[in-house]
Design a protein around this motif. Structure first.
Motif, PDB file in Angstrom:
ATOM      1  N   ASP A  52      -3.893   7.467   3.573  1.00 52.10           N
ATOM      2  CA  ASP A  52      -3.281   8.303   4.605  1.00 52.10           C
ATOM      3  C   ASP A  52      -2.880   9.812   4.843  1.00 52.10           C
ATOM      4  O   ASP A  52      -1.796   9.409   4.967  1.00 52.10           O
ATOM      5  CB  ASP A  52      -2.803   6.958   5.997  1.00 52.10           C
ATOM      6  N   SER A  81       1.273  -0.853  -0.061  1.00 52.84           N
ATOM      7  CA  SER A  81       0.368  -0.090  -0.256  1.00 52.84           C
ATOM      8  C   SER A  81       0.672   1.862  -0.151  1.00 52.84           C
ATOM      9  O   SER A  81       0.447   2.093   0.321  1.00 52.84           O
ATOM     10  CB  SER A  81      -0.822   0.138   1.026  1.00 52.84           C
ATOM     11  N   ARG A  82       2.012   1.093  -0.447  1.00 49.83           N
ATOM     12  CA  ARG A  82       2.423   2.353   0.005  1.00 49.83           C
ATOM     13  C   ARG A  82       3.415   3.334  -1.451  1.00 49.83           C
ATOM     14  O   ARG A  82       2.922   2.326  -3.058  1.00 49.83           O
ATOM     15  CB  ARG A  82       4.216   1.857   0.183  1.00 49.83           C
ATOM     16  N   SER A  87       0.239   9.399   7.075  1.00 47.79           N
ATOM     17  CA  SER A  87       1.409   8.852   7.045  1.00 47.79           C
ATOM     18  C   SER A  87       2.555   9.436   6.380  1.00 47.79           C
ATOM     19  O   SER A  87       3.007   8.300   6.229  1.00 47.79           O
ATOM     20  CB  SER A  87       0.586   7.506   6.378  1.00 47.79           C
ATOM     21  N   GLU A  88       2.200  10.214   5.999  1.00 45.04           N
ATOM     22  CA  GLU A  88       3.743  10.937   5.599  1.00 45.04           C
ATOM     23  C   GLU A  88       5.152  10.192   5.927  1.00 45.04           C
ATOM     24  O   GLU A  88       5.484  10.912   7.563  1.00 45.04           O
ATOM     25  CB  GLU A  88       3.247  12.130   5.124  1.00 45.04           C
ATOM     26  N   ARG A  89       6.250  10.026   5.136  1.00 42.30           N
ATOM     27  CA  ARG A  89       7.423   9.871   5.822  1.00 42.30           C
ATOM     28  C   ARG A  89       8.474  10.377   5.007  1.00 42.30           C
ATOM     29  O   ARG A  89       8.166   9.900   3.474  1.00 42.30           O
ATOM     30  CB  ARG A  89       7.629   8.287   5.927  1.00 42.30           C
ATOM     31  N   SER A 148      -4.707   3.619   2.012  1.00 41.05           N
ATOM     32  CA  SER A 148      -5.981   3.276   3.560  1.00 41.05           C
ATOM     33  C   SER A 148      -6.819   1.651   2.646  1.00 41.05           C
ATOM     34  O   SER A 148      -7.166   1.237   3.075  1.00 41.05           O
ATOM     35  CB  SER A 148      -6.881   4.192   3.544  1.00 41.05           C
ATOM     36  N   GLU A 173       6.730   9.381   1.003  1.00 38.50           N
ATOM     37  CA  GLU A 173       5.908   8.210   0.803  1.00 38.50           C
ATOM     38  C   GLU A 173       4.731   8.435   1.921  1.00 38.50           C
ATOM     39  O   GLU A 173       4.579   9.240   2.988  1.00 38.50           O
ATOM     40  CB  GLU A 173       6.743   7.173   1.556  1.00 38.50           C
ATOM     41  N   PHE A 174       4.171   8.153   1.261  1.00 35.11           N
ATOM     42  CA  PHE A 174       2.462   7.539   2.133  1.00 35.11           C
ATOM     43  C   PHE A 174       1.894   6.091   1.986  1.00 35.11           C
ATOM     44  O   PHE A 174       2.567   5.449   0.798  1.00 35.11           O
ATOM     45  CB  PHE A 174       1.355   8.485   1.546  1.00 35.11           C
ATOM     46  N   THR A 175       1.138   5.917   2.812  1.00 34.23           N
ATOM     47  CA  THR A 175       0.255   4.958   3.407  1.00 34.23           C
ATOM     48  C   THR A 175      -1.185   4.822   2.684  1.00 34.23           C
ATOM     49  O   THR A 175      -1.897   5.848   2.652  1.00 34.23           O
ATOM     50  CB  THR A 175       0.801   3.939   3.969  1.00 34.23           C
TER      51      THR A 175
END
Length: 205
Positions: free
Chosen positions: A110, A71-72, A113-115, A104, A100-102
């Motif tokens: 999401d 889910s990335r 979920s930010e990285r 849902s 990067e986000f994920t």
């Protein structure tokens, strides 16, 4: 949509199209119809855009090759600038950010979920680059802007090696990351790893 700049599908799944809107939204199109809610909205994280014309904003989207199982996905957008500037008395214009986000679900991400994977300061508001994509090697390729400005000169540009033009980051592979195609391993140690086969590994700069 306001200013669509790209369209992407999930690897191995063409049942939906994801449209990158420069103002900060990713829209999902299913069966020829745009969903009413965006897949992701980062409009509160991008730098304020000029109404008439702008080269900044949300510029790129790439789904991880194993998106169906992890889910990335990754986006490229221009965030507000950091402190300081390319030289005394000059401020940065914006900051290129790859995050990067994920997801849902296939139609909703999401936002929390930010990285942040990579950030690079940009001296000018144009020539931002923005396309990102995974290669067949599984690495993330990033086309990053060259710093902008007319004739590629001014604060934030390196001195060039030919007489026609006094500067240009696209012609210098060692002074900074601007004006290049970057290749990153986002599956390695955070925030990323540099593949050992990248051409300048072990070189100065």
């Amino acid at each position: 949509m306001t200013s669509p700049v790209g369209v992407v599908a999930v690897p191995g799944d063409n049942s939906r199209l994801y449209v990158i809107d420069q103002t900060g939204q990713i829209w999902v199109i299913e069966n020829g119809v745009r969903n009413p809610q965006p897949f992701l909205d980062v409009s509160d994280r991008i730098i304020a855009l000029s109404e008439g014309y702008d080269e900044r904003g949300l510029l790129g989207l790439a789904f991880h090759p194993q998106f169906s199982s992890n889910s990335r996905f990754y986006v490229y957008y221009t965030a507000p600038p950091g402190a300081g500037g390319p030289m005394e008395g000059e401020m940065w214009d914006n900051r290129s950010r790859i995050s990067e986000f994920t997801a849902s679900s296939p139609t909703s991400a999401d936002a929390g979920s930010e990285r942040i994977v990579l950030e690079v300061d940009q001296p000018q508001s144009n020539h931002e680059g923005g396309t990102i994509a995974f290669g067949p090697d599984g690495y993330l390729y990033i086309s990053i802007g060259d710093g902008g400005n007319a004739n590629d000169v001014g604060p934030g540009h390196v001195q060039d090696w030919y007489d026609v033009n006094a500067g240009g980051n696209g012609q210098d592979n060692f002074a900074n990351l601007l004006g290049n195609i970057l290749r990153r391993d986002v599956d390695g140690a955070a925030p990323y790893e540099v593949p050992g086969s990248n051409p300048f590994v072990g070189e100065d700069g």
